[in-house]
Scaffold this motif. Structure first.
Motif, PDB file in Angstrom:
ATOM      1  N   HIS A 379       0.845  -1.202   0.000  1.00  0.00           N
ATOM      2  CA  HIS A 379       0.000   0.000   0.000  1.00  0.00           C
ATOM      3  C   HIS A 379       0.878   1.249   0.000  1.00  0.00           C
ATOM      4  O   HIS A 379       2.017   1.210   0.435  1.00  0.00           O
ATOM      5  N   ARG A 380       0.272   2.373  -0.422  1.00  0.00           N
ATOM      6  CA  ARG A 380       1.053   3.592  -0.611  1.00  0.00           C
ATOM      7  C   ARG A 380       0.942   4.557   0.571  1.00  0.00           C
ATOM      8  O   ARG A 380      -0.101   4.652   1.231  1.00  0.00           O
ATOM      9  N   THR A 381       2.017   5.290   0.760  1.00  0.00           N
ATOM     10  CA  THR A 381       2.041   6.380   1.729  1.00  0.00           C
ATOM     11  C   THR A 381       2.282   7.659   0.956  1.00  0.00           C
ATOM     12  O   THR A 381       3.183   7.709   0.115  1.00  0.00           O
ATOM     13  N   VAL A 399      -1.970   5.507   3.664  1.00  0.00           N
ATOM     14  CA  VAL A 399      -2.184   6.668   4.522  1.00  0.00           C
ATOM     15  C   VAL A 399      -1.633   7.917   3.832  1.00  0.00           C
ATOM     16  O   VAL A 399      -0.681   7.833   3.061  1.00  0.00           O
ATOM     17  N   THR A 400      -2.291   9.048   4.139  1.00  0.00           N
ATOM     18  CA  THR A 400      -1.885  10.322   3.549  1.00  0.00           C
ATOM     19  C   THR A 400      -1.589  11.319   4.658  1.00  0.00           C
ATOM     20  O   THR A 400      -2.394  11.463   5.584  1.00  0.00           O
ATOM     21  N   ILE A 413       0.814   5.940  12.870  1.00  0.00           N
ATOM     22  CA  ILE A 413      -0.234   6.693  12.163  1.00  0.00           C
ATOM     23  C   ILE A 413      -1.038   5.734  11.292  1.00  0.00           C
ATOM     24  O   ILE A 413      -0.499   5.136  10.362  1.00  0.00           O
ATOM     25  N   THR A 414      -2.294   5.567  11.603  1.00  0.00           N
ATOM     26  CA  THR A 414      -3.141   4.635  10.855  1.00  0.00           C
ATOM     27  C   THR A 414      -4.257   5.352  10.089  1.00  0.00           C
ATOM     28  O   THR A 414      -4.944   4.742   9.290  1.00  0.00           O
ATOM     29  N   ARG A 415      -4.453   6.647  10.387  1.00  0.00           N
ATOM     30  CA  ARG A 415      -5.485   7.412   9.686  1.00  0.00           C
ATOM     31  C   ARG A 415      -4.874   8.639   9.026  1.00  0.00           C
ATOM     32  O   ARG A 415      -3.875   9.174   9.518  1.00  0.00           O
TER      33      ARG A 415
END
Ligand code: UD1
Ligand code: MG
Length: 454
Positions: A379-381, A399-400, A413-415
């Motif tokens: 998955h991307r960050t 996550v962004t 950081i999960t959100r």
């Protein structure tokens, strides 16, 4: 030679048993690419127009490699190993199409230079029907000897079939051969197997051409260009030879190599002007380093783009898909994979950045990790420009982090974090006044009790 057409036939049917490897011989790599790819690249750079590759039965991987380098290459299978001329005739239908020049080249001579192939073809342009490469090896044992009469090449005698006098000849056959297309098939089809090994020797083409009243020539080259690789020791020697060439080319192009002998380049490494490479740096394939960038010691770089003025290392690892824009700093023990690091962003210590974008000017604190893998998928960050990621943070993708946002040190950081916000995701600190003294008191009381009970 301009408009002359050329068919190159690459013999790659050898098993290479002396390599003691599960891999076909010609797939072993030198400077980050296979020996076969080196040979095909030399052909391409020499301006050949068509290529045929002769592979052994069951050598699908060899054919696949050839196709990857030269998609237009035609594959032929030599079902039985019956000699070099027999192997060439596996590509008979291609020869029959009638190119001006036919170039036969062995897949295990990776050090051959394009200009040498051009020299060989030039002999054909000047009227020779057969031209070969001659060289004077330190030890001629095993090579075919060039039997000359002044400038004219009379015959090539294989070691096994040579007389005492012929074995004393110092000039040997390098193995590559150019044949005039108009006569090639007629010559090749006259080759028999009446020799010690009962093989169809390509080298017999010389004597046959002479009986047909045709001109035959030898072009002399240095040993390093034509040395065939049969063992791992020879592979290592060829690697070192190739590295010397690549380092020299880099120095000539204005790159600073502080200790050239400690820098390992790939054949396709592109280094811009005023790039500085400190000692002990390793480049895998697919790397471009732009003008003025510095690669500091003990870095390993593969499939990556380093922008102008960037600083990488010491002890950095750039993996495929790492793209560093201008002025980026990637410091010690930082690994970057499949990530765009925009201009001026910094990750100076102990981080993993994978499947990510780091916005311009962002600062990635020590120990930050993009948690890109959940055990099944990547998955991307996405980190916005000017963001500040506090040390030892784990960014759990997808996550962004918005532009200009802050992440407190030690966060998980999960959100998503909005632009300009502060996110903290860690256990809250509690402080218990006087607690240490109470602990020590309890300990010494316990000791006394135990000692007393002894
Ligand atoms: C060959 C030359 C010799 C020269 C030497 C240079 C011949 C008869 N002899 O000898 O004059 O000095 O190279 O290194 O050409 N191959 C096939 N199919 C075959 C046989 C060979 O594809 O049936 C391929 C091999 O994989 C190799 C190349 O042809 O890439 C040369 O064959 P090799 O057996 O190594 O020939 P040499 O004995 O070295
Ligand atoms: Mg050989």
């Amino acid at each position: 030679m301009g408009a002359r057409t050329c068919l190159a036939i690459v013999l790659a049917a050898g098993e290479g048993t002396r390599m003691r490897s599960a891999q076909p011989k010609v797939l072993h790599a030198i400077a980050g690419r296979s020996m076969l790819a080196h040979v095909l690249a030399a052909l391409r750079d020499a301006g050949q127009t068509e290529t045929a590759v002769v592979v052994g039965p069951g050598h699908a991987a060899v054919a696949a490699e050839a196709k990857a380098v030269l998609p237009g290459a035609e594959m032929f299978v030599q079902a039985e190993r019956r000699g070099t001329a027999h192997a060439v005739l596996a590509a008979k239908s291609a020869i029959a199409r009638g190119a001006d020049d036919i170039l036969v080249i062995f897949g295990d001579t990776p050090l051959i230079r394009p200009q040498t192939l051009a020299k060989l073809r030039a002999e054909l342009a000047q009227g020779a029907a057969v031209a070969v490469l001659g060289f004077r090896p330190a030890d001629p044992t095993g090579y075919g000897r060039l039997v000359m009469d002044g400038d004219n090449l009379i015959a090539i005698r294989e070691q096994a079939d040579a007389s005492e006098a012929e074995r004393a000849i110092a000039t040997c056959n390098g193995g590559l051969m150019a044949l005039a297309g108009a006569q090639a098939l007629a010559i090749l089809q006259k080759i028999g197997s009446d020799n010690r090994k009962h093989e169809f020797y390509l080298t017999d083409a010389v004597a046959i051409a002479r009986t047909m009243g045709l001109r035959t020539r030898a072009v002399e080259v240095t040993e390093d260009e034509v040395s065939g690789i049969n063992t791992k020791a020879q592979l290592a020697a060829a690697e070192s030879q190739m590295q010397q060439r690549l380092r020299q080319a880099a120095l000539d192009a204005g790159v600073t190599l502080v200790a050239p002998e400690t820098v390992f380049l790939a054949s396709d490494t592109k280094l811009g002007k005023d790039v500085v490479i400190e000692p002990y740096v390793m480049f895998g394939p697919g790397v471009t380093v732009e003008e003025g960038a510095t690669i500091r010691s003990f870095s390993h770089i593969h499939g990556a783009h380093v922008g102008p003025g960037a600083i990488v290392g010491p002890f950095a690892r750039l993996r495929p898909g790492a793209r560093l824009e201008e002025g980026v700093h990637i410091g010690n023990f930082v690994e970057v994979k499949e990530a765009l690091i925009e201009a001026g962003a910094k990750a100076n210590h102990l981080s993993y950045i994978g499947d990510a974008r780091v916005g311009a000017g962002a600062n990635i604190g020590a120990g930050t990790i993009t948690c890109n893998y959940d055990g099944a998928a990547k998955h991307r960050t996405d980190i916005g420009k000017g963001a500040f990621i506090g040390s030892n943070s784990a960014l759990v993708a997808p996550v962004t982090i918005g532009d200009g946002a802050y992440v407190g040190s030690g966060s998980v950081i999960t959100r998503d974090v909005p632009a300009e916000a502060l996110a903290i995701g860690r256990g809250r600190q509690t402080v218990k006044e006087g607690w240490a003294g109470r602990l020590r008191g309890a300990k010494s009381a316990g000791k006394t009790t135990r000692q007393g009970s002894k």
